[in-house]
Design an enzyme around this catalytic site. Sequence first.
Site, PDB file in Angstrom:
ATOM      1  N   LYS A  13       0.925  -1.197  -0.037  1.00 55.09           N
ATOM      2  CA  LYS A  13      -0.092  -0.110   0.025  1.00 55.09           C
ATOM      3  C   LYS A  13       0.846   1.237  -0.140  1.00 55.09           C
ATOM      4  O   LYS A  13       0.587   2.158  -0.775  1.00 55.09           O
ATOM      5  CB  LYS A  13      -0.946   0.033   1.072  1.00 55.09           C
ATOM      6  CG  LYS A  13      -1.906  -1.243   1.515  1.00 55.09           C
ATOM      7  CD  LYS A  13      -2.770  -1.070   2.553  1.00 55.09           C
ATOM      8  CE  LYS A  13      -2.059  -1.154   3.848  1.00 55.09           C
ATOM      9  NZ  LYS A  13      -1.534  -2.356   4.270  1.00 55.09           N
ATOM     10  N   ARG A  88      -9.574   0.390   9.019  1.00 50.29           N
ATOM     11  CA  ARG A  88      -9.218  -0.883   9.164  1.00 50.29           C
ATOM     12  C   ARG A  88     -10.110  -1.517  10.018  1.00 50.29           C
ATOM     13  O   ARG A  88     -10.061  -2.856  10.517  1.00 50.29           O
ATOM     14  CB  ARG A  88      -7.993  -0.759  10.321  1.00 50.29           C
ATOM     15  CG  ARG A  88      -6.829  -0.981   9.287  1.00 50.29           C
ATOM     16  CD  ARG A  88      -5.608  -0.720  10.170  1.00 50.29           C
ATOM     17  NE  ARG A  88      -4.370  -1.303   9.819  1.00 50.29           N
ATOM     18  CZ  ARG A  88      -3.255  -0.949   9.502  1.00 50.29           C
ATOM     19  NH1 ARG A  88      -3.425   0.433   8.941  1.00 50.29           N
ATOM     20  NH2 ARG A  88      -2.233  -1.240   9.240  1.00 50.29           N
ATOM     21  N   ARG A 127      11.649  -5.648   5.057  1.00 55.24           N
ATOM     22  CA  ARG A 127      11.232  -4.207   4.960  1.00 55.24           C
ATOM     23  C   ARG A 127      12.248  -3.336   5.789  1.00 55.24           C
ATOM     24  O   ARG A 127      12.410  -3.544   7.017  1.00 55.24           O
ATOM     25  CB  ARG A 127       9.735  -3.853   5.465  1.00 55.24           C
ATOM     26  CG  ARG A 127       9.688  -2.357   5.442  1.00 55.24           C
ATOM     27  CD  ARG A 127       7.860  -2.014   5.334  1.00 55.24           C
ATOM     28  NE  ARG A 127       7.351  -2.278   6.226  1.00 55.24           N
ATOM     29  CZ  ARG A 127       6.113  -2.176   6.398  1.00 55.24           C
ATOM     30  NH1 ARG A 127       5.296  -1.887   5.408  1.00 55.24           N
ATOM     31  NH2 ARG A 127       5.227  -2.747   7.443  1.00 55.24           N
ATOM     32  N   ARG A 159      11.197  -1.575  11.416  1.00 54.40           N
ATOM     33  CA  ARG A 159      10.244  -1.187  12.247  1.00 54.40           C
ATOM     34  C   ARG A 159      10.072  -2.139  13.424  1.00 54.40           C
ATOM     35  O   ARG A 159      10.215  -3.342  13.131  1.00 54.40           O
ATOM     36  CB  ARG A 159       8.916  -1.026  11.509  1.00 54.40           C
ATOM     37  CG  ARG A 159       8.551   0.298  10.992  1.00 54.40           C
ATOM     38  CD  ARG A 159       7.438   0.433   9.986  1.00 54.40           C
ATOM     39  NE  ARG A 159       6.035  -0.207  10.476  1.00 54.40           N
ATOM     40  CZ  ARG A 159       5.089  -0.266   9.886  1.00 54.40           C
ATOM     41  NH1 ARG A 159       5.088   0.211   8.579  1.00 54.40           N
ATOM     42  NH2 ARG A 159       4.050  -0.839  10.142  1.00 54.40           N
ATOM     43  N   ARG A 170      -0.052  -8.997  13.548  1.00 53.77           N
ATOM     44  CA  ARG A 170      -0.916  -8.130  12.817  1.00 53.77           C
ATOM     45  C   ARG A 170      -1.656  -8.875  11.704  1.00 53.77           C
ATOM     46  O   ARG A 170      -2.707  -8.344  11.418  1.00 53.77           O
ATOM     47  CB  ARG A 170       0.153  -7.486  12.032  1.00 53.77           C
ATOM     48  CG  ARG A 170       0.852  -6.415  13.175  1.00 53.77           C
ATOM     49  CD  ARG A 170       2.033  -5.763  12.801  1.00 53.77           C
ATOM     50  NE  ARG A 170       1.994  -4.775  11.534  1.00 53.77           N
ATOM     51  CZ  ARG A 170       3.135  -4.494  10.721  1.00 53.77           C
ATOM     52  NH1 ARG A 170       4.156  -5.152  10.823  1.00 53.77           N
ATOM     53  NH2 ARG A 170       2.911  -3.778   9.602  1.00 53.77           N
TER      54      ARG A 170
END
Length: 216
Positions: A13, A88, A127, A159, A170
Amino acid sequence: MNIVLFGPPGAGKGTQAKELAKHYNISHISTGDILRANVRDGTKLGIKAKEYMNKGELVPDEVLIGIIRDRIQQPDCKHGYMLDGYPRTIPQAEALKDILGKVGKPIDVVLNIEVPDKELIGRLSGRRMCSCGESYHMMFNPPLKQGICDVCGGKLYQRDDDKEEVVSQRLEVYAAKTKPLIDYYSNINILVNIDGTGTVESVFRQICDVLDSHQK
Ligand code: ADP
Ligand code: ADP
Ligand code: ZN
């Protein structure tokens, strides 16, 4: 054009939203980026949000609804917006409908980027982020110079919520609380599925095809 970019964590996204916002000259609103900026600056909101984010939980609806209500009314959203990471939950979607109805900027299309779980885990664990908002992948989308942001020269970091233990949480939260929005938006005929498994460029082209045919 008013767009919601939807999909599980790691679907791409943020990567797509940045390019699309430039290409279509619309505002990119990432609730994750807004929350992380607050965490970094140590604001009251950031201190509260961090507890949830580091556990892989959603930050409470009322907090996010407040953020979006303010943000969507800023002048830069006049030409359109690209929501990334919001809504969400169903209550967030209901609140959005209310807010957008009042300001007269209804959603044109919800793009649902589909990527299988196994691939999501690989994307999230590789990431790397920059504090300027740019994100990379160690294998799939590496920076020119290892560990350094191409855009601003900043040092890349992982992160906290991209660590393995939090990633699985998640994905569970996504399945339980966020995925029901696929039916919610498909019932009102504004959902379009996008195959998110190709290269960054091929996904971008797919999305542009959909948006260009919507604009006509
Ligand atoms: P990703 O891009 O990996 O899906 P985000 O950057 O969008 O993750 O969000 C990071 C975290 O910020 C989420 O796991 C959640 O804790 C919080 N967050 C972001 N957007 C929302 C939202 N709309 N509602 C609740 N929590 C949110
Ligand atoms: P989201 O905002 O949905 O959580 P990101 O855009 O941050 O997802 O992408 C998650 C990770 O996957 C990043 O490391 C990014 O560089 C990488 N990525 C994004 N799109 C692709 C793609 N099409 N193929 C491979 N890796 C991708
Ligand atoms: Zn940077």
